[in-house]
Design a protein around this motif. Structure first.
Motif, PDB file in Angstrom:
ATOM      1  N   ASN A  87       2.233  -3.486 -11.293  1.00 25.42           N
ATOM      2  CA  ASN A  87       1.147  -4.001 -12.121  1.00 25.42           C
ATOM      3  C   ASN A  87      -0.173  -3.674 -11.414  1.00 25.42           C
ATOM      4  OD1 ASN A  87      -0.653  -5.442 -13.630  1.00 25.42           O
ATOM      5  ND2 ASN A  87       0.375  -7.405 -13.403  1.00 25.42           N
ATOM      6  N   PRO A  88      -0.898  -2.642 -11.870  1.00 28.63           N
ATOM      7  CA  PRO A  88      -2.077  -2.186 -11.131  1.00 28.63           C
ATOM      8  C   PRO A  88      -3.240  -3.168 -11.092  1.00 28.63           C
ATOM      9  CG  PRO A  88      -1.836  -0.947 -13.168  1.00 28.63           C
ATOM     10  CD  PRO A  88      -0.632  -1.830 -13.040  1.00 28.63           C
ATOM     11  N   ASP A  89      -3.249  -4.190 -11.939  1.00 26.63           N
ATOM     12  CA  ASP A  89      -4.345  -5.155 -11.866  1.00 26.63           C
ATOM     13  C   ASP A  89      -3.946  -6.411 -11.087  1.00 26.63           C
ATOM     14  OD1 ASP A  89      -2.704  -5.929 -13.979  1.00 26.63           O
ATOM     15  OD2 ASP A  89      -4.339  -6.605 -15.244  1.00 26.63           O
ATOM     16  N   CYS A  90      -2.836  -6.331 -10.367  1.00 24.04           N
ATOM     17  CA  CYS A  90      -2.388  -7.369  -9.434  1.00 24.04           C
ATOM     18  C   CYS A  90      -2.614  -6.819  -8.024  1.00 24.04           C
ATOM     19  CB  CYS A  90      -0.915  -7.660  -9.679  1.00 24.04           C
ATOM     20  SG  CYS A  90      -0.140  -8.655  -8.405  1.00 24.04           S
ATOM     21  N   PHE A  91      -3.265  -7.603  -7.164  1.00 23.54           N
ATOM     22  CA  PHE A  91      -3.657  -7.112  -5.844  1.00 23.54           C
ATOM     23  C   PHE A  91      -2.499  -6.515  -5.052  1.00 23.54           C
ATOM     24  CE2 PHE A  91      -4.294  -7.725  -1.294  1.00 23.54           C
ATOM     25  CZ  PHE A  91      -5.416  -6.944  -1.102  1.00 23.54           C
ATOM     26  N   ASN A  92      -1.390  -7.245  -4.923  1.00 24.94           N
ATOM     27  CA  ASN A  92      -0.267  -6.751  -4.119  1.00 24.94           C
ATOM     28  C   ASN A  92       0.277  -5.437  -4.651  1.00 24.94           C
ATOM     29  OD1 ASN A  92      -0.352  -8.851  -2.277  1.00 24.94           O
ATOM     30  ND2 ASN A  92       1.055 -10.118  -3.466  1.00 24.94           N
ATOM     31  N   ASP A  93       0.413  -5.331  -5.973  1.00 20.28           N
ATOM     32  CA  ASP A  93       0.907  -4.093  -6.559  1.00 20.28           C
ATOM     33  C   ASP A  93      -0.112  -2.968  -6.429  1.00 20.28           C
ATOM     34  OD1 ASP A  93       3.266  -5.323  -7.178  1.00 20.28           O
ATOM     35  OD2 ASP A  93       2.918  -5.416  -9.337  1.00 20.28           O
ATOM     36  N   ALA A  94      -1.398  -3.299  -6.501  1.00 20.38           N
ATOM     37  CA  ALA A  94      -2.446  -2.280  -6.332  1.00 20.38           C
ATOM     38  C   ALA A  94      -2.399  -1.702  -4.920  1.00 20.38           C
ATOM     39  CB  ALA A  94      -3.821  -2.869  -6.629  1.00 20.38           C
ATOM     40  N   VAL A  95      -2.223  -2.561  -3.926  1.00 22.11           N
ATOM     41  CA  VAL A  95      -2.123  -2.090  -2.535  1.00 22.11           C
ATOM     42  C   VAL A  95      -0.871  -1.232  -2.377  1.00 22.11           C
ATOM     43  CG1 VAL A  95      -1.798  -2.817  -0.140  1.00 22.11           C
ATOM     44  CG2 VAL A  95      -3.472  -3.981  -1.585  1.00 22.11           C
ATOM     45  N   THR A  96       0.235  -1.671  -2.945  1.00 21.37           N
ATOM     46  CA  THR A  96       1.472  -0.888  -2.894  1.00 21.37           C
ATOM     47  C   THR A  96       1.260   0.477  -3.532  1.00 21.37           C
ATOM     48  OG1 THR A  96       2.814  -2.892  -2.963  1.00 21.37           O
ATOM     49  CG2 THR A  96       3.903  -0.835  -3.577  1.00 21.37           C
ATOM     50  N   PHE A  97       0.591   0.489  -4.680  1.00 19.63           N
ATOM     51  CA  PHE A  97       0.323   1.746  -5.370  1.00 19.63           C
ATOM     52  C   PHE A  97      -0.524   2.668  -4.494  1.00 19.63           C
ATOM     53  CE2 PHE A  97      -1.995   4.605  -8.116  1.00 19.63           C
ATOM     54  CZ  PHE A  97      -1.018   5.052  -8.983  1.00 19.63           C
ATOM     55  N   LEU A  98      -1.568   2.132  -3.873  1.00 23.09           N
ATOM     56  CA  LEU A  98      -2.432   2.942  -3.013  1.00 23.09           C
ATOM     57  C   LEU A  98      -1.661   3.503  -1.822  1.00 23.09           C
ATOM     58  CD1 LEU A  98      -5.715   0.853  -3.045  1.00 23.09           C
ATOM     59  CD2 LEU A  98      -5.374   3.126  -4.011  1.00 23.09           C
ATOM     60  N   ILE A  99      -0.793   2.706  -1.257  1.00 20.09           N
ATOM     61  CA  ILE A  99       0.017   3.190  -0.132  1.00 20.09           C
ATOM     62  C   ILE A  99       0.966   4.298  -0.594  1.00 20.09           C
ATOM     63  CG2 ILE A  99       1.871   2.536   1.471  1.00 20.09           C
ATOM     64  CD1 ILE A  99       0.424  -0.205   1.701  1.00 20.09           C
ATOM     65  N   LEU A 100       1.609   4.101  -1.731  1.00 19.83           N
ATOM     66  CA  LEU A 100       2.507   5.132  -2.257  1.00 19.83           C
ATOM     67  C   LEU A 100       1.749   6.410  -2.594  1.00 19.83           C
ATOM     68  CD1 LEU A 100       4.805   2.917  -4.477  1.00 19.83           C
ATOM     69  CD2 LEU A 100       5.401   4.030  -2.309  1.00 19.83           C
ATOM     70  N   TYR A 101       0.544   6.256  -3.133  1.00 18.90           N
ATOM     71  CA  TYR A 101      -0.264   7.437  -3.438  1.00 18.90           C
ATOM     72  C   TYR A 101      -0.671   8.160  -2.144  1.00 18.90           C
ATOM     73  CZ  TYR A 101      -3.815  10.542  -5.243  1.00 18.90           C
ATOM     74  OH  TYR A 101      -4.533  11.659  -5.545  1.00 18.90           O
TER      75      TYR A 101
END
Length: 107
Positions: A87-101
């Protein structure tokens, strides 16, 4: 996007680049890379996500910055959520997404 992916004043890309290959591979374990790559290589979705991150995950402010209707933005975020499970508008998921990217970009 990698230049903008900062968490707490740290550049996520620089941190990922310092990890050895086995550590990077371990972080990717259990992730469906095929689906993540679909998002990472979609310029429109990535620019939308970049703007969301730059606007502190604020959907209304992001929609205004992109000159799009809020519902259109929500539709795009739902697409990312359905493809990646994040969920990109949830902080934890956004950080996870950035790390994966960052991991994807460091390849």
């Amino acid at each position: 996007m990698a230049a903008k992916s900062h968490v707490g004043g740290l550049n996520v890309g620089d941190l990922i680049a310092q990890l050895n290959k086995s550590s990077r591979e371990k972080l990717l374990e259990g992730r469906d890379l095929k689906n993540l790559v679909k998002i990472f290589e979609d310029g429109e979705l990535m620019s939308t996500l970049t703007c969301l991150f730059e606007n502190d995950l604020n959907v209304s402010r992001t929609a205004r910055a992109l000159y799009m209707h809020r519902n259109t933005l929500i539709y795009r975020l739902d697409k990312v959520r359905s493809v990646t499970g994040l969920n990109p508008d949830c902080f934890n998921d956004a950080v996870t997404f950035l790390i994966l990217y960052a991991l994807y970009s460091a390849k």
